[in-house]
Write a protein that holds these residues in place. Sequence first.
Motif, PDB file in Angstrom:
ATOM      1  N   UNK A 141      80.347 -11.218   8.688  1.00 38.65           N
ATOM      2  CA  UNK A 141      79.002 -10.938   8.192  1.00 38.65           C
ATOM      3  C   UNK A 141      78.971 -10.112   6.918  1.00 38.65           C
ATOM      4  N   UNK A 142      80.120  -9.834   6.303  1.00 33.32           N
ATOM      5  CA  UNK A 142      80.143  -9.029   5.070  1.00 33.32           C
ATOM      6  C   UNK A 142      79.418  -7.701   5.243  1.00 33.32           C
ATOM      7  N   UNK A 143      79.553  -7.082   6.415  1.00 34.70           N
ATOM      8  CA  UNK A 143      78.820  -5.842   6.655  1.00 34.70           C
ATOM      9  C   UNK A 143      79.598  -4.897   7.553  1.00 34.70           C
ATOM     10  N   UNK A 144      79.298  -3.624   7.367  1.00 31.27           N
ATOM     11  CA  UNK A 144      79.738  -2.568   8.264  1.00 31.27           C
ATOM     12  C   UNK A 144      78.452  -1.910   8.743  1.00 31.27           C
ATOM     13  N   UNK A 145      78.254  -1.874  10.063  1.00 25.58           N
ATOM     14  CA  UNK A 145      76.992  -1.362  10.584  1.00 25.58           C
ATOM     15  C   UNK A 145      77.191  -0.019  11.274  1.00 25.58           C
ATOM     16  N   UNK A 146      76.108   0.776  11.284  1.00 25.08           N
ATOM     17  CA  UNK A 146      76.095   2.086  11.927  1.00 25.08           C
ATOM     18  C   UNK A 146      75.263   1.999  13.202  1.00 25.08           C
ATOM     19  N   UNK A 205      76.560 -14.107  18.073  1.00 28.96           N
ATOM     20  CA  UNK A 205      77.611 -15.087  17.816  1.00 28.96           C
ATOM     21  C   UNK A 205      77.921 -15.138  16.328  1.00 28.96           C
ATOM     22  N   UNK A 206      79.189 -15.350  16.015  1.00 25.69           N
ATOM     23  CA  UNK A 206      79.598 -15.523  14.629  1.00 25.69           C
ATOM     24  C   UNK A 206      79.700 -14.243  13.828  1.00 25.69           C
ATOM     25  N   UNK A 207      79.610 -13.080  14.474  1.00 26.63           N
ATOM     26  CA  UNK A 207      79.723 -11.816  13.740  1.00 26.63           C
ATOM     27  C   UNK A 207      81.170 -11.351  13.645  1.00 26.63           C
ATOM     28  N   UNK A 208      81.960 -11.627  14.696  1.00 25.88           N
ATOM     29  CA  UNK A 208      83.386 -11.319  14.714  1.00 25.88           C
ATOM     30  C   UNK A 208      83.663  -9.830  14.455  1.00 25.88           C
ATOM     31  N   UNK A 209      83.182  -8.927  15.332  1.00 23.15           N
ATOM     32  CA  UNK A 209      83.472  -7.504  15.137  1.00 23.15           C
ATOM     33  C   UNK A 209      84.975  -7.257  15.186  1.00 23.15           C
ATOM     34  N   UNK A 210      85.478  -6.415  14.266  1.00 26.23           N
ATOM     35  CA  UNK A 210      86.918  -6.180  14.189  1.00 26.23           C
ATOM     36  C   UNK A 210      87.352  -4.770  14.547  1.00 26.23           C
ATOM     37  N   UNK A 257      83.266 -14.523   1.571  1.00 23.95           N
ATOM     38  CA  UNK A 257      83.481 -13.470   2.563  1.00 23.95           C
ATOM     39  C   UNK A 257      84.374 -12.358   2.049  1.00 23.95           C
ATOM     40  N   UNK A 258      84.038 -11.119   2.427  1.00 17.66           N
ATOM     41  CA  UNK A 258      84.883  -9.965   2.095  1.00 17.66           C
ATOM     42  C   UNK A 258      85.778  -9.595   3.275  1.00 17.66           C
ATOM     43  N   UNK A 259      85.391 -10.018   4.472  1.00 17.37           N
ATOM     44  CA  UNK A 259      86.138  -9.796   5.709  1.00 17.37           C
ATOM     45  C   UNK A 259      86.497  -8.326   5.960  1.00 17.37           C
ATOM     46  N   UNK A 260      85.479  -7.469   6.237  1.00 20.81           N
ATOM     47  CA  UNK A 260      85.770  -6.077   6.585  1.00 20.81           C
ATOM     48  C   UNK A 260      86.532  -6.004   7.905  1.00 20.81           C
ATOM     49  N   UNK A 261      87.607  -5.243   7.919  1.00 22.18           N
ATOM     50  CA  UNK A 261      88.519  -5.242   9.065  1.00 22.18           C
ATOM     51  C   UNK A 261      88.710  -3.819   9.596  1.00 22.18           C
ATOM     52  N   UNK A 262      89.870  -3.254   9.409  1.00 21.34           N
ATOM     53  CA  UNK A 262      90.204  -1.950   9.966  1.00 21.34           C
ATOM     54  C   UNK A 262      89.493  -0.825   9.225  1.00 21.34           C
ATOM     55  N   UNK A 263      89.254   0.286   9.952  1.00 21.81           N
ATOM     56  CA  UNK A 263      88.522   1.415   9.375  1.00 21.81           C
ATOM     57  C   UNK A 263      89.177   2.727   9.800  1.00 21.81           C
ATOM     58  N   UNK A 310      81.113  10.682  10.924  1.00 19.12           N
ATOM     59  CA  UNK A 310      79.848  11.306  10.562  1.00 19.12           C
ATOM     60  C   UNK A 310      78.916  11.250  11.756  1.00 19.12           C
ATOM     61  N   UNK A 311      77.634  11.004  11.511  1.00 20.14           N
ATOM     62  CA  UNK A 311      76.674  11.012  12.608  1.00 20.14           C
ATOM     63  C   UNK A 311      76.631   9.719  13.428  1.00 20.14           C
ATOM     64  N   UNK A 312      77.382   8.680  13.039  1.00 19.40           N
ATOM     65  CA  UNK A 312      77.241   7.356  13.655  1.00 19.40           C
ATOM     66  C   UNK A 312      78.572   6.789  14.136  1.00 19.40           C
ATOM     67  N   UNK A 313      78.447   5.736  14.930  1.00 23.11           N
ATOM     68  CA  UNK A 313      79.580   4.891  15.290  1.00 23.11           C
ATOM     69  C   UNK A 313      79.486   3.665  14.394  1.00 23.11           C
ATOM     70  N   UNK A 314      80.597   3.289  13.779  1.00 27.13           N
ATOM     71  CA  UNK A 314      80.619   2.195  12.795  1.00 27.13           C
ATOM     72  C   UNK A 314      81.376   0.998  13.341  1.00 27.13           C
ATOM     73  N   UNK A 315      80.875  -0.209  13.024  1.00 25.26           N
ATOM     74  CA  UNK A 315      81.498  -1.456  13.454  1.00 25.26           C
ATOM     75  C   UNK A 315      81.658  -2.355  12.234  1.00 25.26           C
ATOM     76  N   UNK A 316      82.880  -2.859  12.021  1.00 26.26           N
ATOM     77  CA  UNK A 316      83.109  -3.817  10.926  1.00 26.26           C
ATOM     78  C   UNK A 316      82.857  -5.221  11.463  1.00 26.26           C
ATOM     79  N   UNK A 317      81.968  -5.957  10.794  1.00 24.52           N
ATOM     80  CA  UNK A 317      81.628  -7.325  11.181  1.00 24.52           C
ATOM     81  C   UNK A 317      82.297  -8.282  10.188  1.00 24.52           C
ATOM     82  N   UNK A 318      83.441  -8.786  10.580  1.00 25.41           N
ATOM     83  CA  UNK A 318      84.328  -9.575   9.734  1.00 25.41           C
ATOM     84  C   UNK A 318      83.643 -10.786   9.107  1.00 25.41           C
TER      85      UNK A 318
END
Length: 191
Positions: free
Chosen positions: A59-64, A38-43, A86-92, A49-57
């Motif tokens: 959480x100030x993070x982009x996870x692999x 809850x509260x991560x708000x994936x965008x 907040x930096x609000x990572x969005x589109x990639x 590369x070797x991973x699938x990436x998710x921007x967490x609006x």
Amino acid sequence: MHAQGADLWVVDRTAGTASVYADADLSSTPSLEVSFGEGTNPHDVVDCGPWTWVSLYDNNAVIALDDAGNTVGAVSVESFADADGGAEPDSMVCVNDTLWVALQRYAFGLYANDAIGQVVTIDTTAVSLLGNYPTQANPTIRANESDASSVLIQVGGWGAPDGSIGTLDVANGEYLPLVDAMDLGGSIGLG
């Protein structure tokens, strides 16, 4: 939603989940479902590369993620946060195994975008920041299907005639405007 090969990722921002539907068959049961809490708000979800990436609006993070949906690394974008923290990572977009991420820098307490947005690049093998490029407010990026040497970028505050659409050169982050709000007689900053 994000098509990746024959699969379709569906992001549920409210529930904080992302589901993969094999062969883009939405009537089937998801072949993979990943919960980020809850509260991560994936965008957005992008294979790069070797991973699938998710921007967490939120959480100030982009996870692999690995193929099983396990988190194998994270890149913090907190150093690019605006006044509300907040930096609000969005589109990639993935270009040559480099991940380009738009940071919208939305000040929720003020209900407004910071005047300066950012686009950051991530080394997908080292799972680390490579660079950053200041933009106008509220950037959204997309792949440039007609020119692999750049990504498309839309910038501009919500409802203000200040936006533009252009390209960012993937070699140096240089912005080249193509059309602006004044040319169109209205706002381009639609997120």
